[in-house]
Motif scaffolding. Sequence first.
Motif, mmCIF file in Angstrom:
data_model
loop_
_atom_site.group_PDB
_atom_site.id
_atom_site.type_symbol
_atom_site.label_atom_id
_atom_site.label_comp_id
_atom_site.label_asym_id
_atom_site.label_seq_id
_atom_site.Cartn_x
_atom_site.Cartn_y
_atom_site.Cartn_z
ATOM 1 N N GLY A 94 0.803 -1.222 0.000
ATOM 2 C CA GLY A 94 0.000 0.000 0.000
ATOM 3 C C GLY A 94 0.830 1.263 0.000
ATOM 4 O O GLY A 94 2.013 1.279 0.319
ATOM 5 N N ARG A 95 0.166 2.362 -0.372
ATOM 6 C CA ARG A 95 0.853 3.654 -0.540
ATOM 7 C C ARG A 95 1.233 4.282 0.803
ATOM 8 O O ARG A 95 2.322 4.806 0.968
ATOM 9 N N LYS A 96 0.320 4.233 1.767
ATOM 10 C CA LYS A 96 0.546 4.881 3.058
ATOM 11 C C LYS A 96 1.777 4.325 3.777
ATOM 12 O O LYS A 96 2.657 5.082 4.208
ATOM 13 N N PHE A 97 1.858 3.025 3.889
ATOM 14 C CA PHE A 97 2.983 2.368 4.569
ATOM 15 C C PHE A 97 4.308 2.786 3.951
ATOM 16 O O PHE A 97 5.285 3.100 4.646
ATOM 17 N N THR A 98 4.355 2.831 2.628
ATOM 18 C CA THR A 98 5.594 3.119 1.912
ATOM 19 C C THR A 98 5.999 4.574 2.042
ATOM 20 O O THR A 98 7.185 4.890 2.210
ATOM 21 N N LEU A 99 5.020 5.473 1.969
ATOM 22 C CA LEU A 99 5.324 6.899 2.061
ATOM 23 C C LEU A 99 5.910 7.270 3.419
ATOM 24 O O LEU A 99 6.777 8.140 3.513
ATOM 25 N N VAL A 100 5.435 6.627 4.467
ATOM 26 C CA VAL A 100 5.991 6.887 5.800
ATOM 27 C C VAL A 100 7.460 6.471 5.849
ATOM 28 O O VAL A 100 8.314 7.199 6.368
ATOM 29 N N GLY A 101 7.780 5.307 5.280
ATOM 30 C CA GLY A 101 9.173 4.844 5.265
ATOM 31 C C GLY A 101 10.088 5.749 4.458
ATOM 32 O O GLY A 101 11.225 6.033 4.872
ATOM 33 N N ALA A 102 9.613 6.222 3.310
ATOM 34 C CA ALA A 102 10.436 7.106 2.476
ATOM 35 C C ALA A 102 10.721 8.420 3.182
ATOM 36 O O ALA A 102 11.851 8.931 3.156
ATOM 37 N N LEU A 103 9.708 8.972 3.845
ATOM 38 C CA LEU A 103 9.888 10.248 4.537
ATOM 39 C C LEU A 103 10.853 10.113 5.708
ATOM 40 O O LEU A 103 11.710 10.984 5.930
ATOM 41 N N LEU A 104 10.757 9.026 6.449
ATOM 42 C CA LEU A 104 11.679 8.798 7.559
ATOM 43 C C LEU A 104 13.122 8.665 7.076
ATOM 44 O O LEU A 104 14.049 9.222 7.674
ATOM 45 N N THR A 105 13.314 7.935 5.989
ATOM 46 C CA THR A 105 14.663 7.739 5.451
ATOM 47 C C THR A 105 15.287 9.066 5.041
ATOM 48 O O THR A 105 16.447 9.352 5.363
ATOM 49 N N MET A 106 14.517 9.886 4.342
ATOM 50 C CA MET A 106 15.033 11.184 3.913
ATOM 51 C C MET A 106 15.358 12.061 5.113
ATOM 52 O O MET A 106 16.416 12.699 5.180
ATOM 53 N N GLY A 107 14.457 12.103 6.075
ATOM 54 C CA GLY A 107 14.661 12.967 7.231
ATOM 55 C C GLY A 107 15.884 12.605 8.040
ATOM 56 O O GLY A 107 16.652 13.481 8.457
#
Length: 454
Positions: A94-107
């Motif tokens: 799903g989109r939600k799960f993945t977007l949270v991971g991408a944002l954390l990695t960048m931050g």
Amino acid sequence: MVSEELVAGGEPLSQAAPANSPSRVLVASLIGTTVEFYDFYVYATAAVLVFPLLFFPAGNPTTALLASFAIFGAAMIARPLGAIYFGHLGDKRGRKFTLVGALLTMGIATFLIGVLPTYEMAGWFAPLFLVVLRLAQGFALGGEWSGAALVATENAPAGKRAIFGTFPQLGAPLGFIVANSLFLLIAAMLPSEHANRPSDEFLTWGWRIPFLFSAVMVIVGLWVRLHLVESTAFNKVVKEKKVVKLPLTSVIKDFPKELILGTFYMLSTYVLFYLITAFSLSYGTAKMDAALPGLGYDYTNFVWMMVLGAVFFGIFTLLSGPWAEKWGRRGFLIVVTALILVYGLSWVPLLQLGSWGPLIWLVLGFSLMGMTFGPMGALLPELFPANVRYTGSGISYNVSSIIGAAVAPFIAVALWQYGGGSPFWVGMYLAGSAVLTLISLLLGSETKDVDYEA
């Protein structure tokens, strides 16, 4: 195969929340990309202003600048890997799960850049660590864009996909404005006696503040995204048991034409994007009598002109959505890409228009950037069906980052040198990329009316 009773993160379909409200969709897609692009622009500014002085041995300043841009470009190489990894997760979980991971990695990566030792402190370990964290930034952004675009467009009302798709795109100008305004504020608080060199205080600790500040923005972005629910399109994929085991394999096997076309649709957008944001800062602030001459502006004045240009970037990003709905994505982008071609051929005449020339050059470039970037939020996802959409759109978008953006600042500096300080060949490089994008658009088809839940 994912069970039909489950959506992303293992939530039962029967307990899934109602559809996301339009305001929640737009804020969630906008705030995440704003944070991601803020982090990217913070590095782009530091790549010109700070890193050549602090992360490489003293010597030839042009060599240090090229090395800094090479690390800048390294992130683009990591982006397709991020698109594959996060695309796999996004199409399966799903989109939600993945977007949270991408944002954390960048931050996390951006925050850690803010605490790195310099070359004087750690020798060659300093640029090595910088490369590693820059690769992490690229990896994260590779998964961010397509997920945000899907959140916006898969939740869009009928006939408004291109309009909703401009909101994740709007994160680019907003991120640029916030990042550069923060650098300007810090530079004003820590003034330098030299117009084109930051103060000792800025080089000691001031430059770290924008990187550390990203942690605050990430927390806000995470809070918004954790309140999302999955789109109808993805839930339908799960319910109908259409989740594929290996989205990457499926995309390459079944949609090679769409991958290639999508990659070249983005080419001139990427070249323009990084010439007008990264190269222009180097060219604009280089002294007129330097070994590699430029426009001779001091850093503060030129960045304020860039920030003004980015306002037009945002305005035309929003305007491009209704225009792409009215005239179709393909037809509208053919016209815009032709204008980018003319713009690339006109760099020297534009810059010779007296004191207004550089500002006109920047405003036109950023305006065209908004018009070409805005529709991509709908166009690239529309090339692929829902069960491989995250992977397909992400790979097209991010492979283009290698051939369009990873090498753009580096090639631009080389062409700048080749032209003896003239930007003529840099403009020709942009025009050449526009020709390739025009060809791909002419070979492609209109996607405005595709069945987006298929």
